[in-house]
Design a protein around this motif. Structure first.
Motif, PDB file in Angstrom:
ATOM      1  N   PRO A 242       9.827  -0.574  54.029  1.00 51.10           N
ATOM      2  CA  PRO A 242       8.679   0.281  53.731  1.00 51.10           C
ATOM      3  C   PRO A 242       8.962   1.719  54.137  1.00 51.10           C
ATOM      4  CG  PRO A 242       7.977  -1.731  54.842  1.00 51.10           C
ATOM      5  CD  PRO A 242       9.481  -1.700  54.917  1.00 51.10           C
ATOM      6  N   VAL A 243       8.463   2.653  53.354  1.00 49.37           N
ATOM      7  CA  VAL A 243       8.625   4.071  53.644  1.00 49.37           C
ATOM      8  C   VAL A 243       7.332   4.586  54.266  1.00 49.37           C
ATOM      9  CG1 VAL A 243       8.977   6.370  52.641  1.00 49.37           C
ATOM     10  CG2 VAL A 243      10.282   4.409  51.779  1.00 49.37           C
ATOM     11  N   ASP A 244       7.461   5.277  55.389  1.00 50.19           N
ATOM     12  CA  ASP A 244       6.313   5.916  56.025  1.00 50.19           C
ATOM     13  C   ASP A 244       6.379   7.409  55.756  1.00 50.19           C
ATOM     14  OD1 ASP A 244       5.339   3.546  57.267  1.00 50.19           O
ATOM     15  OD2 ASP A 244       6.917   3.741  58.779  1.00 50.19           O
ATOM     16  N   PHE A 245       5.222   8.037  55.683  1.00 48.56           N
ATOM     17  CA  PHE A 245       5.188   9.487  55.526  1.00 48.56           C
ATOM     18  C   PHE A 245       4.608  10.083  56.790  1.00 48.56           C
ATOM     19  CE2 PHE A 245       3.735  13.638  54.317  1.00 48.56           C
ATOM     20  CZ  PHE A 245       4.803  14.100  53.568  1.00 48.56           C
ATOM     21  N   VAL A 246       5.337  11.022  57.391  1.00 48.10           N
ATOM     22  CA  VAL A 246       4.890  11.654  58.625  1.00 48.10           C
ATOM     23  C   VAL A 246       4.671  13.134  58.348  1.00 48.10           C
ATOM     24  CG1 VAL A 246       5.954  10.023  60.205  1.00 48.10           C
ATOM     25  CG2 VAL A 246       7.313  11.897  59.336  1.00 48.10           C
ATOM     26  N   SER A 247       3.549  13.660  58.821  1.00 50.51           N
ATOM     27  CA  SER A 247       3.189  15.039  58.519  1.00 50.51           C
ATOM     28  C   SER A 247       3.874  16.038  59.438  1.00 50.51           C
ATOM     29  CB  SER A 247       1.670  15.223  58.611  1.00 50.51           C
ATOM     30  OG  SER A 247       1.216  14.870  59.902  1.00 50.51           O
ATOM     31  N   THR A 248       4.445  15.555  60.528  1.00 50.83           N
ATOM     32  CA  THR A 248       5.149  16.465  61.431  1.00 50.83           C
ATOM     33  C   THR A 248       6.595  16.611  60.995  1.00 50.83           C
ATOM     34  OG1 THR A 248       5.646  14.620  62.908  1.00 50.83           O
ATOM     35  CG2 THR A 248       3.681  15.923  63.386  1.00 50.83           C
TER      36      THR A 248
ATOM     37  N   PHE B 137      15.434  10.396  56.532  1.00 48.10           N
ATOM     38  CA  PHE B 137      14.231  10.974  55.961  1.00 48.10           C
ATOM     39  C   PHE B 137      14.557  12.080  54.980  1.00 48.10           C
ATOM     40  CE2 PHE B 137      14.040  14.974  58.321  1.00 48.10           C
ATOM     41  CZ  PHE B 137      14.767  14.703  59.459  1.00 48.10           C
ATOM     42  N   VAL B 138      13.608  12.276  54.045  1.00 48.31           N
ATOM     43  CA  VAL B 138      13.647  13.374  53.092  1.00 48.31           C
ATOM     44  C   VAL B 138      12.614  14.378  53.538  1.00 48.31           C
ATOM     45  CG1 VAL B 138      13.254  14.084  50.709  1.00 48.31           C
ATOM     46  CG2 VAL B 138      14.341  11.894  51.184  1.00 48.31           C
ATOM     47  N   ARG B 139      13.065  15.599  53.791  1.00 47.39           N
ATOM     48  CA  ARG B 139      12.133  16.630  54.233  1.00 47.39           C
ATOM     49  C   ARG B 139      11.540  17.325  53.012  1.00 47.39           C
ATOM     50  NH1 ARG B 139      12.316  19.164  59.029  1.00 47.39           N
ATOM     51  NH2 ARG B 139      14.516  18.705  59.362  1.00 47.39           N
ATOM     52  N   LEU B 140      10.205  17.349  52.924  1.00 48.54           N
ATOM     53  CA  LEU B 140       9.517  18.110  51.900  1.00 48.54           C
ATOM     54  C   LEU B 140       9.063  19.414  52.547  1.00 48.54           C
ATOM     55  CD1 LEU B 140       7.346  15.386  50.169  1.00 48.54           C
ATOM     56  CD2 LEU B 140       9.539  16.291  49.466  1.00 48.54           C
TER      57      LEU B 140
ATOM     58  N   VAL C  54       6.836  21.582  52.322  1.00 46.12           N
ATOM     59  CA  VAL C  54       5.458  21.932  52.620  1.00 46.12           C
ATOM     60  C   VAL C  54       4.708  20.810  53.329  1.00 46.12           C
ATOM     61  CG1 VAL C  54       3.261  22.609  51.592  1.00 46.12           C
ATOM     62  CG2 VAL C  54       5.399  23.467  50.639  1.00 46.12           C
ATOM     63  N   LEU C  55       4.943  19.569  52.922  1.00 42.99           N
ATOM     64  CA  LEU C  55       4.081  18.469  53.351  1.00 42.99           C
ATOM     65  C   LEU C  55       4.580  17.705  54.556  1.00 42.99           C
ATOM     66  CD1 LEU C  55       3.126  17.052  49.855  1.00 42.99           C
ATOM     67  CD2 LEU C  55       1.746  18.481  51.346  1.00 42.99           C
ATOM     68  N   GLY C  56       5.868  17.645  54.797  1.00 37.11           N
ATOM     69  CA  GLY C  56       6.377  16.856  55.910  1.00 37.11           C
ATOM     70  C   GLY C  56       7.629  16.109  55.503  1.00 37.11           C
ATOM     71  N   SER C  57       7.743  14.825  55.876  1.00 33.62           N
ATOM     72  CA  SER C  57       8.966  14.068  55.606  1.00 33.62           C
ATOM     73  C   SER C  57       8.642  12.631  55.234  1.00 33.62           C
ATOM     74  CB  SER C  57       9.880  14.055  56.842  1.00 33.62           C
ATOM     75  OG  SER C  57      10.206  15.363  57.229  1.00 33.62           O
ATOM     76  N   ALA C  58       9.417  12.078  54.302  1.00 35.79           N
ATOM     77  CA  ALA C  58       9.349  10.658  53.984  1.00 35.79           C
ATOM     78  C   ALA C  58      10.431   9.960  54.786  1.00 35.79           C
ATOM     79  CB  ALA C  58       9.556  10.433  52.486  1.00 35.79           C
ATOM     80  N   LEU C  59      10.117   8.786  55.331  1.00 33.88           N
ATOM     81  CA  LEU C  59      10.974   8.154  56.326  1.00 33.88           C
ATOM     82  C   LEU C  59      11.173   6.684  56.013  1.00 33.88           C
ATOM     83  CD1 LEU C  59      12.110   8.707  59.344  1.00 33.88           C
ATOM     84  CD2 LEU C  59       9.964   7.654  60.069  1.00 33.88           C
ATOM     85  N   THR C  60      12.409   6.187  56.099  1.00 38.74           N
ATOM     86  CA  THR C  60      12.661   4.759  55.971  1.00 38.74           C
ATOM     87  C   THR C  60      13.815   4.370  56.882  1.00 38.74           C
ATOM     88  OG1 THR C  60      12.933   2.936  54.387  1.00 38.74           O
ATOM     89  CG2 THR C  60      14.344   4.867  54.063  1.00 38.74           C
TER      90      THR C  60
END
Length: 201
Positions: free
Chosen positions: A142-148, A180-183, A185-191
């Motif tokens: 599962p991929v989590d999205f973290v705003s920090t 993780f993939v850093r976006l 503006v929004l944060g990072s996607a993490l797996t």
């Protein structure tokens, strides 16, 4: 990254505080903007935008839900609530923002304001979008999205498994390795990934 498919989002539908400053005077140039919508309406609004011919994307993953009676069903789980990515020209963006189900487009508070004190619109680079969509489509976990934002870590490449060829940054949480993939503006996607499946670039 030769192992990454040209269209990494093959497993999801992706057809093709306003008014903030636009990003280009070129009417035909396309950019990924971030539209703010009502919570729990992301998938419905995506379908409306697709029907109008726009390229729209909701950051989501398919999950298997199991009911008390043992019935199983795959459901689409939205990871970034109240946000839709839309690839538009500046002219199209000015039309889309008038739609009743689009609240506004995000601005980039990290960038300087113009002479009117307005921040420019937030734009997600094509490569960041491609990598995010590839991760959500192919991740075994599962991929989590973290705003920090994370601190910049090692640049790594996955060398085996469903995400082979993927490049990103790596961090360690609770003794496990995450990519993780850093976006911007929004944060990072993490797996989570196994250490033996990655190499330093």
């Amino acid at each position: 990254m030769s192992d990454m498919p040209e269209n990494p989002d093959s497993c999801a539908a992706t057809r093709g505080v306003d008014d903030a400053v636009g990003v280009s005077e070129e009417p035909e140039q396309l950019f990924w903007y971030v539209a703010v919508v009502n919570r729990n309406s992301e998938k419905l609004i995506r379908e409306k935008l697709l029907q109008k011919g726009y390229e729209a994307y909701v950051a989501s993953q398919m999950e298997e839900h199991v009911w008390a009676n043992g019935r199983k069903k795959k459901v689409e789980h939205v990871l970034i609530s109240a946000r839709i990515f839309i690839r538009l020209t500046e002219e199209e963006r000015r039309e889309v923002v008038r739609l009743p189900y689009i609240s506004y487009f995000l601005t980039d508070k990290a960038r300087s304001t113009n002479e009117f004190g307005v921040h420019p619109l937030a734009v997600i680079p094509d490569r960041e979008m491609q990598m995010l969509r590839f991760m959500l489509c192919n991740a075994d976990s599962p991929v989590d999205f973290v705003s920090t934002q994370f601190r910049a870590g090692d640049r790594i490449r996955i060398v085996r498994g469903a995400l082979k060829g993927f490049e990103g940054e790596v961090t360690r949480l609770s003794g496990e390795t995450y990519i993780f993939v850093r976006l911007s503006v929004l944060g990072s996607a993490l797996t989570r990934v196994l250490p033996q499946d990655i190499e330093v670039v």
